[in-house]
Write a protein that holds these residues in place. Structure first.
Motif, short mmCIF file in Angstrom:
data_model
loop_
_atom_site.label_atom_id
_atom_site.label_comp_id
_atom_site.label_asym_id
_atom_site.label_seq_id
_atom_site.Cartn_x
_atom_site.Cartn_y
_atom_site.Cartn_z
N VAL A 187 -10.99 1.04 2.81
CA VAL A 187 -11.17 -0.33 2.31
C VAL A 187 -12.55 -0.39 1.66
CG1 VAL A 187 -11.25 -2.77 2.89
CG2 VAL A 187 -9.74 -1.23 4.18
N LEU A 188 -12.59 -0.58 0.34
CA LEU A 188 -13.83 -0.51 -0.43
C LEU A 188 -14.11 -1.87 -1.05
CD1 LEU A 188 -16.05 1.50 -1.40
CD2 LEU A 188 -14.62 1.91 -3.41
N VAL A 226 -12.00 -5.93 -3.89
CA VAL A 226 -11.67 -5.02 -2.79
C VAL A 226 -10.54 -4.11 -3.24
CG1 VAL A 226 -10.73 -4.83 -0.45
CG2 VAL A 226 -12.42 -6.60 -0.97
N ALA A 227 -10.71 -2.82 -3.01
CA ALA A 227 -9.65 -1.84 -3.24
C ALA A 227 -9.29 -1.20 -1.91
CB ALA A 227 -10.09 -0.77 -4.24
N ILE A 228 -8.00 -1.04 -1.67
CA ILE A 228 -7.50 -0.39 -0.46
C ILE A 228 -6.56 0.71 -0.91
CG2 ILE A 228 -6.34 -0.73 1.75
CD1 ILE A 228 -6.75 -3.84 1.11
N TRP A 229 -6.81 1.93 -0.44
CA TRP A 229 -5.92 3.01 -0.85
C TRP A 229 -5.40 3.80 0.32
CZ3 TRP A 229 -11.14 2.99 -1.97
CH2 TRP A 229 -11.91 4.05 -1.48
N ASP A 230 -4.20 4.32 0.13
CA ASP A 230 -3.58 5.21 1.11
C ASP A 230 -4.19 6.59 0.91
OD1 ASP A 230 -1.95 6.85 2.66
OD2 ASP A 230 -0.10 5.78 2.14
N ASN A 231 -5.04 6.98 1.84
CA ASN A 231 -5.76 8.24 1.71
C ASN A 231 -4.87 9.45 1.91
OD1 ASN A 231 -8.58 9.24 1.31
ND2 ASN A 231 -8.25 10.18 3.31
N ARG A 232 -3.64 9.22 2.39
CA ARG A 232 -2.68 10.30 2.61
C ARG A 232 -1.88 10.61 1.35
NH1 ARG A 232 -0.09 6.72 7.26
NH2 ARG A 232 -0.23 5.35 5.44
N LEU A 272 0.83 -1.20 0.00
CA LEU A 272 0.00 0.00 0.00
C LEU A 272 0.86 1.25 0.00
CD1 LEU A 272 -2.97 0.99 0.18
CD2 LEU A 272 -2.69 0.98 2.68
N LEU A 273 1.91 1.28 0.80
CA LEU A 273 2.80 2.43 0.84
C LEU A 273 3.52 2.62 -0.49
CD1 LEU A 273 4.40 2.03 4.39
CD2 LEU A 273 2.63 3.66 3.71
N THR A 274 3.87 1.52 -1.12
CA THR A 274 4.63 1.58 -2.38
C THR A 274 3.74 1.97 -3.56
OG1 THR A 274 6.18 -0.09 -1.59
CG2 THR A 274 6.07 0.27 -3.98
N HIS A 275 2.57 1.35 -3.66
CA HIS A 275 1.73 1.49 -4.85
C HIS A 275 0.54 2.42 -4.65
CE1 HIS A 275 3.99 -1.63 -6.94
NE2 HIS A 275 3.94 -2.35 -5.83
N LYS A 276 0.28 2.86 -3.41
CA LYS A 276 -0.77 3.84 -3.06
C LYS A 276 -2.18 3.27 -3.11
CE LYS A 276 2.84 6.45 -3.11
NZ LYS A 276 3.74 6.36 -1.93
N VAL A 277 -2.49 2.39 -4.04
CA VAL A 277 -3.77 1.69 -4.05
C VAL A 277 -3.52 0.26 -4.50
CG1 VAL A 277 -4.33 2.54 -6.37
CG2 VAL A 277 -6.14 1.61 -4.93
#
Length: 298
Positions: A112-113, A242-248, A38-43
């Motif tokens: 987390v969607l 499921v998609a998970i993204w770094d909202n920051r 997640l940190l590397t790819h953002k989503v």
């Protein structure tokens, strides 16, 4: 322990992950690998998670951090205080680029969607990498943005609402039932990676200390850069995805090309920290108390 396969799906943002069945019982090493991706790819995207229900989605989210309430003003899904039911058959339309809940002083760490019902075609979601957007700006513009702050608010655009139906207007009234305004740095320092990312999006209404005209011009200029196709990824949903993204470090938007066909997704957000700018100044609350929505992540 399962072996994960991580496959980038665009040049600057996004990766698909296979080899894991999401839930609240994942091994800590798998969770750590997912968080690093997640940190590397953002989503990150995971297909075939059809086994997940509301409880399982929240259980998995807890492995990433503390779930927030569903939303500061919009009611949660019946029976689960952490899930926001994004049912687009009710007139709700969010087709502008945004970072989730930036009108409060503690925007979510991640979202987390989970896709519940999606149209056979259309209804994709786009994400933009706000770190790569910052890094690809001319240095002179980066230096300017490093010094700027912006006011974010949940105040609804009622001129726009006049073009939609009564259900959408009712949603807008609920959305703004409590007014929130927060002044954020335009460039925040990511608390885990140290990267600089652009913190704007559709909730950013004006730049502090600048006229409305100048604010609008600068925000449009920067937003056009953030959402250049090179900074984006587009995901075609299937039920159970499921998609998970770094909202920051991201913005996102829905593509509303599916007419009146049903589209329903469930979102859980993870408590985040108070953004801090390049100068070390934290975001400042101007209106509203978000304590009931989210704790402040350590």
């Amino acid at each position: 322990m399962p072996s994960l396969t991580i496959t980038p799906v665009a040049g600057r943002i996004g990766a698909e992950i296979t080899g894991v069945r999401l839930g609240g019982d994942l091994h800590p090493d798998v969770v750590a690998e997912l968080r690093q991706a997640l940190l590397t790819h953002k989503v990150i995207f995971l297909r075939g998670q059809d086994h997940l229900d509301e409880q399982g989605q929240v259980g998995f989210a807890r492995l990433i951090g503390e779930p927030t309430a569903a939303h500061p003003t919009v009611p949660a899904l019946h029976g689960n205080a952490h899930i926001l039911d994004l049912d687009y058959s009710n007139g709700h339309k969010v087709d502008r680029w945004h970072t989730d809940v930036t009108f409060v002083d503690r925007p979510p760490l991640a979202s987390v969607l989970r896709a519940v019902i999606v149209p056979e075609a259309g209804g994709d979601t786009l994400w933009a990498n706000t770190v790569s957007a910052y890094e690809h700006l001319p240095v002179e513009l980066r230096d300017l943005l490093d010094r700027l702050r912006a006011v974010h608010t949940n105040q609804y655009d009622y001129v726009r609402a006049a073009t939609v139906d009564e259900r959408a207007r009712e949603h807008a009234e609920v959305f703004t039932s409590t007014l929130f305004e927060t002044e954020h740095p335009v460039v925040r320092v990511h608390p885990e990676t140290g990267e600089r990312s652009i913190l704007l999006g559709d909730f950013a209404k004006r730049l502090s200390g600048l006229s409305a005209h100048t604010s609008g011009s600068v925000i449009r200029l920067v937003q056009e850069h953030v959402t250049e196709v090179e900074n984006t990824v587009r995901w075609r949903w299937s039920p159970g995805d499921v998609a998970i993204w770094d909202n920051r470090a991201t913005q996102h938007r829905v593509v509303h090309d599916f007419g009146d066909r049903p589209r329903r997704l469930h979102r859980v957000t993870i408590a985040g920290d108070v953004p801090v700018g390049v100068d070390g100044r934290a975001s400042t609350v101007l209106s509203g108390d978000a304590a009931a929505y989210s704790p402040i992540a350590a």
